[in-house]
Design a protein around this motif. Structure first.
Motif, PDB file in Angstrom:
ATOM      1  N   ARG A   1       0.834  -1.199   0.000  1.00 59.72           N
ATOM      2  CA  ARG A   1       0.000   0.000   0.000  1.00 59.72           C
ATOM      3  C   ARG A   1       0.868   1.249   0.000  1.00 59.72           C
ATOM      4  NH1 ARG A   1      -3.920   1.344   4.780  1.00 59.72           N
ATOM      5  NH2 ARG A   1      -4.447   3.448   4.131  1.00 59.72           N
ATOM      6  N   ILE A   2       1.946   1.230   0.789  1.00 61.75           N
ATOM      7  CA  ILE A   2       2.845   2.381   0.837  1.00 61.75           C
ATOM      8  C   ILE A   2       3.423   2.633  -0.543  1.00 61.75           C
ATOM      9  CG2 ILE A   2       5.059   3.197   1.720  1.00 61.75           C
ATOM     10  CD1 ILE A   2       4.384   1.828   4.361  1.00 61.75           C
ATOM     11  N   SER A   3       3.900   1.580  -1.194  1.00 59.25           N
ATOM     12  CA  SER A   3       4.549   1.795  -2.495  1.00 59.25           C
ATOM     13  C   SER A   3       3.529   2.217  -3.552  1.00 59.25           C
ATOM     14  CB  SER A   3       5.332   0.556  -2.908  1.00 59.25           C
ATOM     15  OG  SER A   3       4.604  -0.245  -3.776  1.00 59.25           O
ATOM     16  N   ASP A   4       2.299   1.690  -3.468  1.00 57.56           N
ATOM     17  CA  ASP A   4       1.261   2.110  -4.417  1.00 57.56           C
ATOM     18  C   ASP A   4       0.893   3.582  -4.225  1.00 57.56           C
ATOM     19  OD1 ASP A   4       1.197  -0.373  -5.465  1.00 57.56           O
ATOM     20  OD2 ASP A   4      -0.655  -1.010  -4.504  1.00 57.56           O
ATOM     21  N   THR A   5       0.741   3.981  -2.958  1.00 62.32           N
ATOM     22  CA  THR A   5       0.363   5.363  -2.661  1.00 62.32           C
ATOM     23  C   THR A   5       1.439   6.329  -3.133  1.00 62.32           C
ATOM     24  OG1 THR A   5      -0.361   4.375  -0.593  1.00 62.32           O
ATOM     25  CG2 THR A   5      -0.722   6.715  -0.840  1.00 62.32           C
ATOM     26  N   ARG A   6       2.687   5.947  -2.882  1.00 64.06           N
ATOM     27  CA  ARG A   6       3.789   6.821  -3.264  1.00 64.06           C
ATOM     28  C   ARG A   6       3.839   6.982  -4.782  1.00 64.06           C
ATOM     29  NH1 ARG A   6       8.274   3.872  -2.078  1.00 64.06           N
ATOM     30  NH2 ARG A   6       8.296   4.350   0.129  1.00 64.06           N
ATOM     31  N   LYS A   7       3.689   5.869  -5.473  1.00 68.16           N
ATOM     32  CA  LYS A   7       3.749   5.892  -6.928  1.00 68.16           C
ATOM     33  C   LYS A   7       2.635   6.773  -7.494  1.00 68.16           C
ATOM     34  CE  LYS A   7       4.559   2.487 -10.528  1.00 68.16           C
ATOM     35  NZ  LYS A   7       4.537   1.048 -10.774  1.00 68.16           N
ATOM     36  N   ASP A   8       1.457   6.632  -6.929  1.00 68.35           N
ATOM     37  CA  ASP A   8       0.317   7.426  -7.366  1.00 68.35           C
ATOM     38  C   ASP A   8       0.606   8.913  -7.191  1.00 68.35           C
ATOM     39  OD1 ASP A   8      -2.491   7.716  -8.115  1.00 68.35           O
ATOM     40  OD2 ASP A   8      -2.721   8.461  -6.068  1.00 68.35           O
ATOM     41  N   TRP A   9       1.170   9.272  -6.040  1.00 64.93           N
ATOM     42  CA  TRP A   9       1.496  10.662  -5.762  1.00 64.93           C
ATOM     43  C   TRP A   9       2.552  11.172  -6.754  1.00 64.93           C
ATOM     44  CZ3 TRP A   9       5.834  13.329  -3.619  1.00 64.93           C
ATOM     45  CH2 TRP A   9       5.541  14.631  -3.224  1.00 64.93           C
ATOM     46  N   HIS A  10       3.544  10.324  -7.056  1.00 63.51           N
ATOM     47  CA  HIS A  10       4.577  10.710  -8.017  1.00 63.51           C
ATOM     48  C   HIS A  10       3.968  11.016  -9.384  1.00 63.51           C
ATOM     49  CE1 HIS A  10       8.139   8.634  -5.767  1.00 63.51           C
ATOM     50  NE2 HIS A  10       7.840   9.799  -5.273  1.00 63.51           N
ATOM     51  N   PHE A  11       3.033  10.181  -9.817  1.00 62.78           N
ATOM     52  CA  PHE A  11       2.401  10.394 -11.117  1.00 62.78           C
ATOM     53  C   PHE A  11       1.618  11.694 -11.134  1.00 62.78           C
ATOM     54  CE2 PHE A  11       3.227   6.041 -12.551  1.00 62.78           C
ATOM     55  CZ  PHE A  11       3.421   6.279 -13.890  1.00 62.78           C
ATOM     56  N   LYS A  12       0.862  11.941 -10.059  1.00 62.11           N
ATOM     57  CA  LYS A  12       0.056  13.160 -10.015  1.00 62.11           C
ATOM     58  C   LYS A  12       0.936  14.395 -10.016  1.00 62.11           C
ATOM     59  CE  LYS A  12      -4.077  11.237  -8.033  1.00 62.11           C
ATOM     60  NZ  LYS A  12      -4.550  10.596  -6.810  1.00 62.11           N
ATOM     61  N   LEU A  13       2.019  14.328  -9.232  1.00 65.19           N
ATOM     62  CA  LEU A  13       2.941  15.467  -9.168  1.00 65.19           C
ATOM     63  C   LEU A  13       3.579  15.705 -10.538  1.00 65.19           C
ATOM     64  CD1 LEU A  13       4.442  17.574  -7.515  1.00 65.19           C
ATOM     65  CD2 LEU A  13       6.122  15.839  -6.928  1.00 65.19           C
ATOM     66  N   ALA A  14       4.009  14.620 -11.183  1.00 67.16           N
ATOM     67  CA  ALA A  14       4.653  14.754 -12.492  1.00 67.16           C
ATOM     68  C   ALA A  14       3.701  15.403 -13.491  1.00 67.16           C
ATOM     69  CB  ALA A  14       5.099  13.394 -13.004  1.00 67.16           C
ATOM     70  N   HIS A  15       2.432  15.001 -13.460  1.00 67.55           N
ATOM     71  CA  HIS A  15       1.456  15.581 -14.386  1.00 67.55           C
ATOM     72  C   HIS A  15       1.238  17.058 -14.088  1.00 67.55           C
ATOM     73  CE1 HIS A  15      -0.051  12.684 -17.235  1.00 67.55           C
ATOM     74  NE2 HIS A  15       0.119  11.748 -16.321  1.00 67.55           N
ATOM     75  N   SER A  16       1.158  17.415 -12.808  1.00 70.89           N
ATOM     76  CA  SER A  16       0.895  18.825 -12.490  1.00 70.89           C
ATOM     77  C   SER A  16       2.104  19.683 -12.844  1.00 70.89           C
ATOM     78  CB  SER A  16       0.506  18.983 -11.022  1.00 70.89           C
ATOM     79  OG  SER A  16       1.635  18.822 -10.214  1.00 70.89           O
ATOM     80  N   LEU A  17       3.320  19.108 -12.762  1.00 68.39           N
ATOM     81  CA  LEU A  17       4.507  19.877 -13.149  1.00 68.39           C
ATOM     82  C   LEU A  17       4.538  20.112 -14.656  1.00 68.39           C
ATOM     83  CD1 LEU A  17       7.319  18.303 -10.940  1.00 68.39           C
ATOM     84  CD2 LEU A  17       6.380  20.589 -10.736  1.00 68.39           C
ATOM     85  N   CYS A  18       3.990  19.174 -15.406  1.00 65.31           N
ATOM     86  CA  CYS A  18       4.024  19.269 -16.865  1.00 65.31           C
ATOM     87  C   CYS A  18       3.054  20.322 -17.409  1.00 65.31           C
ATOM     88  CB  CYS A  18       3.688  17.923 -17.494  1.00 65.31           C
ATOM     89  SG  CYS A  18       5.103  16.846 -17.622  1.00 65.31           S
ATOM     90  N   ASN A  19       2.117  20.770 -16.591  1.00 63.29           N
ATOM     91  CA  ASN A  19       1.157  21.778 -17.062  1.00 63.29           C
ATOM     92  C   ASN A  19       1.872  23.061 -17.468  1.00 63.29           C
ATOM     93  OD1 ASN A  19      -0.951  20.082 -16.587  1.00 63.29           O
ATOM     94  ND2 ASN A  19      -1.431  20.919 -14.568  1.00 63.29           N
ATOM     95  N   GLU A  20       1.567  23.544 -18.646  1.00 63.25           N
ATOM     96  CA  GLU A  20       2.083  24.813 -19.147  1.00 63.25           C
ATOM     97  C   GLU A  20       3.608  24.874 -19.179  1.00 63.25           C
ATOM     98  OE1 GLU A  20       0.203  27.930 -16.925  1.00 63.25           O
ATOM     99  OE2 GLU A  20      -1.668  26.802 -16.967  1.00 63.25           O
TER     100      GLU A  20
END
Ligand SMILES: [Zn+2]
Length: 420
Positions: free
Chosen positions: A260-279
């Motif tokens: 669960r820890i590794s899944d949660t972390r990975k999910d957060w990494h993906f969301k952060l990466a997407h928000s950084l890519c905006n604009e």
């Protein structure tokens, strides 16, 4: 050629679980046998002829060739007569185990990885069908696999048009059995062109990341709660008797929490990466080997943050969103002023502010480092365009960029990669 890996949760029946576990068991036996064979051969060559040791002797004859993949695969076919158990598992699956052992030995020599280890039943957790062939094996939410038959899975996403399933892997995790499909598409996808708003990113332990636009990203706190829970369970473990049923149950619980820890972390990494890519049009990060970081004093925090995984995910998300991605030289990023390029000297760990003596520029130290990274990325781009203008090829087409990026791509994790 474009390769993707999609992961699905499966719903195997009790019978199918038995078959999967049996397959894993046979794979493990093959792995251990083949590893033993190689180890014996290597050990028999270790001691010198004029100085035989008391513990290891020359036990394999001198003209015996080293057991490599080819000889081992051949003897595997022969062994099927003597051991009918080997016939119960798909031949290609077993060959793939030997191939993996071969890669493990090659990686050890070339990349300095550790010596391949014997596996107990907790360490052999996946097997792969390397060729899915031409016949129809997908139907609705079911996939037909050799021996296992029609396996139900949760179709959380459709296979995109134009893609062909090349491989299927069954992975056993703490939270169940998963199906990983390797998809291939026969197209050339051009690498993103370097243009648009540039962004430098500095990764650190105090703040998870800082961008050159002045955004500071905190370390995720929700992992702390989960880690506290994990510690509590691990403390309880020592009161349980070895090999007891209760200990086994608790171990399962711990494994699920890890998952669960590794899944949660990975999910957060993906969301952060997407928000950084905006604009953003171009993304630059430091070229750091996080494995050496993880060995240092702050190892626990580094592993907790999972920087290496985040950089890989960021690279993949950038590629998907058409953002240019590059790594830049990591040295002295925190000791240079982003405005006037003078060395400001080493900062102490608790020095949170960058303040330049010569030009008076003042900002958060991590933001300053991120700006240095951005500047380096842009100047590296300028250089390769100049090289192009002087050499062959047309300036601005980015030929040299594509080339340098290709060579860097080697040896990176397969699941986030795209090859052209
Ligand atoms: Zn300055």
């Amino acid at each position: 050629m474009l390769t993707l890996t999609y992961e699905y949760k499966t719903n195997p029946t009790a019978e199918q679980i038995q078959i999967i576990e049996h397959t894993l068991n046979v794979c493990r036996k093959v792995w251990n046998f083949a590893l033993r064979e190689r180890k014996d051969w290597l050990n028999s060559r270790k001691c010198q002829v004029n100085a035989c040791s008391l513990t290891s002797e020359y036990i394999i004859s001198a003209d015996e060739p080293y057991p490599n993949y080819n000889t081992q695969a051949k003897s595997l076919t022969g062994a099927k007569v003597q051991y009918p158990e080997l016939k119960t598992v798909n031949a290609q699956v077993l060959q793939q185990v030997l191939r993996k052992l071969e890669t493990a030995f090659i990686d050890m020599k070339r990349k300095g990885m550790g010596f391949p280890r014997f596996k107990n039943r907790y360490r052999m957790r996946s097997f792969v069908y390397p060729q899915m062939g031409k016949s129809k094996f997908l139907s609705g939410n079911k996939i037909k696999l050799p021996q296992i038959g029609w396996l139900k899975y949760v179709k959380s996403r459709e296979i995109p048009d134009g893609f062909v399933v090349k491989q299927a892997r069954i992975v056993c995790k703490a939270s169940g059995y998963f199906l990983m499909l390797t998809l291939e598409c026969d197209v050339n996808v051009p690498a993103p062109v370097a243009s648009g708003h540039p962004l430098g990113i500095d990764l650190g332990l105090d703040k998870f990341a800082a961008t050159s636009d002045g955004l500071l990203i905190e370390r995720p706190r929700f992992l702390d709660t989960l880690h506290r829970k994990l510690k509590l369970l691990q403390r309880r473990l020592k009161h349980k008797q070895k090999k007891s049923n209760n200990r086994h149950k608790l171990n399962r619980k711990i494994a699920r929490l890890h998952q669960r820890i590794s899944d949660t972390r990975k999910d957060w990494h993906f969301k952060l990466a997407h928000s950084l890519c905006n604009e953003v049009g171009m993304m630059f990060v430091e070229d750091i080997d996080f494995r050496t970081w993880a060995k240092g004093m702050l190892s626990k925090h580094t592993l907790d943050a999972g920087f290496g995984q985040f950089v890989e995910i960021l690279k993949w998300v950038c590629w998907k969103r058409g953002v240019y991605f590059d790594k830049v030289d990591k040295d002295y990023t925190s000791q240079v002023c982003p405005q006037c390029d003078t060395h400001t000297g080493k900062k102490e760990l608790n020095d949170r502010i960058h303040s330049c003596q010569s030009c008076g520029y003042t900002t958060h130290r991590d933001v300053a480092a991120a700006q240095v990274i951005r500047n380096r990325g842009i100047s590296a781009l300028g250089r390769s365009v100049e090289e192009n203008a002087c050499g062959d090829g047309l300036a601005g087409t980015g030929n040299s960029l594509v080339k340098s990026r290709k060579s860097r791509k080697k040896g990176e994790e397969a699941s986030f990669q795209s090859a052209s």
